[in-house]
Design a protein around this motif. Sequence first.
Motif, PDB file in Angstrom:
ATOM      1  N   SER A  13      38.714  38.966  31.550  1.00  0.00           N
ATOM      2  CA  SER A  13      39.233  38.405  32.805  1.00  0.00           C
ATOM      3  C   SER A  13      38.221  37.442  33.421  1.00  0.00           C
ATOM      4  O   SER A  13      38.606  36.419  33.993  1.00  0.00           O
ATOM      5  CB  SER A  13      39.599  39.514  33.792  1.00  0.00           C
ATOM      6  OG  SER A  13      38.473  40.285  34.131  1.00  0.00           O
ATOM      7  N   ASP A  14      36.929  37.733  33.298  1.00  0.00           N
ATOM      8  CA  ASP A  14      35.903  36.849  33.840  1.00  0.00           C
ATOM      9  C   ASP A  14      35.974  35.475  33.182  1.00  0.00           C
ATOM     10  O   ASP A  14      35.913  34.444  33.862  1.00  0.00           O
ATOM     11  CB  ASP A  14      34.505  37.440  33.638  1.00  0.00           C
ATOM     12  CG  ASP A  14      34.341  38.789  34.321  1.00  0.00           C
ATOM     13  OD1 ASP A  14      34.893  38.963  35.421  1.00  0.00           O
ATOM     14  OD2 ASP A  14      33.655  39.657  33.753  1.00  0.00           O
ATOM     15  N   ASN A 103      37.285  37.750  41.534  1.00  0.00           N
ATOM     16  CA  ASN A 103      36.960  38.123  40.161  1.00  0.00           C
ATOM     17  C   ASN A 103      37.638  39.405  39.701  1.00  0.00           C
ATOM     18  O   ASN A 103      38.083  39.487  38.560  1.00  0.00           O
ATOM     19  CB  ASN A 103      35.452  38.220  39.956  1.00  0.00           C
ATOM     20  CG  ASN A 103      34.822  39.341  40.742  1.00  0.00           C
ATOM     21  OD1 ASN A 103      34.979  39.429  41.961  1.00  0.00           O
ATOM     22  ND2 ASN A 103      34.106  40.220  40.062  1.00  0.00           N
ATOM     23  N   LYS A 104      37.741  40.392  40.573  1.00  0.00           N
ATOM     24  CA  LYS A 104      38.494  41.593  40.202  1.00  0.00           C
ATOM     25  C   LYS A 104      38.752  42.464  41.421  1.00  0.00           C
ATOM     26  O   LYS A 104      38.014  42.411  42.404  1.00  0.00           O
ATOM     27  CB  LYS A 104      37.796  42.415  39.119  1.00  0.00           C
ATOM     28  CG  LYS A 104      36.576  43.172  39.579  1.00  0.00           C
ATOM     29  CD  LYS A 104      36.021  44.008  38.438  1.00  0.00           C
ATOM     30  CE  LYS A 104      34.731  44.677  38.829  1.00  0.00           C
ATOM     31  NZ  LYS A 104      34.177  45.447  37.730  1.00  0.00           N
ATOM     32  N   TYR A 105      39.790  43.236  41.310  1.00  0.00           N
ATOM     33  CA  TYR A 105      40.094  44.259  42.302  1.00  0.00           C
ATOM     34  C   TYR A 105      39.523  45.542  41.719  1.00  0.00           C
ATOM     35  O   TYR A 105      40.105  46.145  40.821  1.00  0.00           O
ATOM     36  CB  TYR A 105      41.606  44.362  42.525  1.00  0.00           C
ATOM     37  CG  TYR A 105      41.981  45.189  43.730  1.00  0.00           C
ATOM     38  CD1 TYR A 105      42.155  44.582  44.964  1.00  0.00           C
ATOM     39  CD2 TYR A 105      42.151  46.560  43.631  1.00  0.00           C
ATOM     40  CE1 TYR A 105      42.495  45.328  46.077  1.00  0.00           C
ATOM     41  CE2 TYR A 105      42.481  47.319  44.747  1.00  0.00           C
ATOM     42  CZ  TYR A 105      42.657  46.696  45.962  1.00  0.00           C
ATOM     43  OH  TYR A 105      42.979  47.439  47.062  1.00  0.00           O
ATOM     44  N   GLY A 106      38.342  45.917  42.191  1.00  0.00           N
ATOM     45  CA  GLY A 106      37.623  47.043  41.609  1.00  0.00           C
ATOM     46  C   GLY A 106      37.455  48.210  42.559  1.00  0.00           C
ATOM     47  O   GLY A 106      38.186  48.360  43.537  1.00  0.00           O
ATOM     48  N   THR A 131      43.781  37.348  41.153  1.00  0.00           N
ATOM     49  CA  THR A 131      42.732  38.322  40.846  1.00  0.00           C
ATOM     50  C   THR A 131      43.027  38.988  39.507  1.00  0.00           C
ATOM     51  O   THR A 131      44.024  38.684  38.850  1.00  0.00           O
ATOM     52  CB  THR A 131      42.604  39.375  41.974  1.00  0.00           C
ATOM     53  OG1 THR A 131      41.404  40.141  41.764  1.00  0.00           O
ATOM     54  CG2 THR A 131      43.798  40.302  42.046  1.00  0.00           C
ATOM     55  N   SER A 132      42.150  39.893  39.131  1.00  0.00           N
ATOM     56  CA  SER A 132      42.358  40.695  37.929  1.00  0.00           C
ATOM     57  C   SER A 132      42.180  42.159  38.290  1.00  0.00           C
ATOM     58  O   SER A 132      41.551  42.490  39.297  1.00  0.00           O
ATOM     59  CB  SER A 132      41.368  40.296  36.821  1.00  0.00           C
ATOM     60  OG  SER A 132      40.059  40.703  37.148  1.00  0.00           O
ATOM     61  N   VAL A 133      42.735  43.013  37.448  1.00  0.00           N
ATOM     62  CA  VAL A 133      42.586  44.452  37.675  1.00  0.00           C
ATOM     63  C   VAL A 133      42.526  45.151  36.320  1.00  0.00           C
ATOM     64  O   VAL A 133      43.231  44.766  35.379  1.00  0.00           O
ATOM     65  CB  VAL A 133      43.739  45.011  38.556  1.00  0.00           C
ATOM     66  CG1 VAL A 133      45.078  44.954  37.858  1.00  0.00           C
ATOM     67  CG2 VAL A 133      43.440  46.426  39.023  1.00  0.00           C
TER      68      VAL A 133
END
Length: 173
Positions: A13-14, A103-106, A131-133
């Motif tokens: 994803s990055d 960058n992400k939903y962390g 976003t990414s997850v």
Amino acid sequence: MLGVIAPDGAGASDLLLAEVAGRLTSRGWPLAGAIQHNIEGRPGGKCHMDLEVLAGGQVIRISQDLGALSRGCRLDPAGLESAVGLAEASLEAQPGPRLVIVNKYGKQELDGRGFRPLIGRALSLGVPVLTSVGPANRDGFDAFAEGLSEDIAPDVASVIAWVDAAVAAAEAA
């Protein structure tokens, strides 16, 4: 409009979000948010995680070196919050961003911290968010999104098509 990708593989994803951000920047689009770069560390060690703030280009290290035998979370919360603050400030810039990339939903976002407030603010302003997850955080992301997110195939062409449609709809509203 909240778009989400969930590619397979560590760092996928990055790389995808960095490619998308690069293409949109080359179009002259103002962007807000941050993308992650993973920098190789010592041989056999874990990589360093840096966030590049899209408006301004600042790079902030968000990982801590906890030693070779550590098993805990390497995230540096202070580094993350510094990047979030810069991204939030860019949301208010003029001209405003056409898109926010997170960058992400962390884990931090699951707990209501990190980029979660920025995502909410952008959406309230009518700015689309991408976003990414990962699988471990998907249920929490879905609860946050309350059915308002759109899954996007994890390839550049599909993501760019979603971005173009989301931005066109936002600007027409």
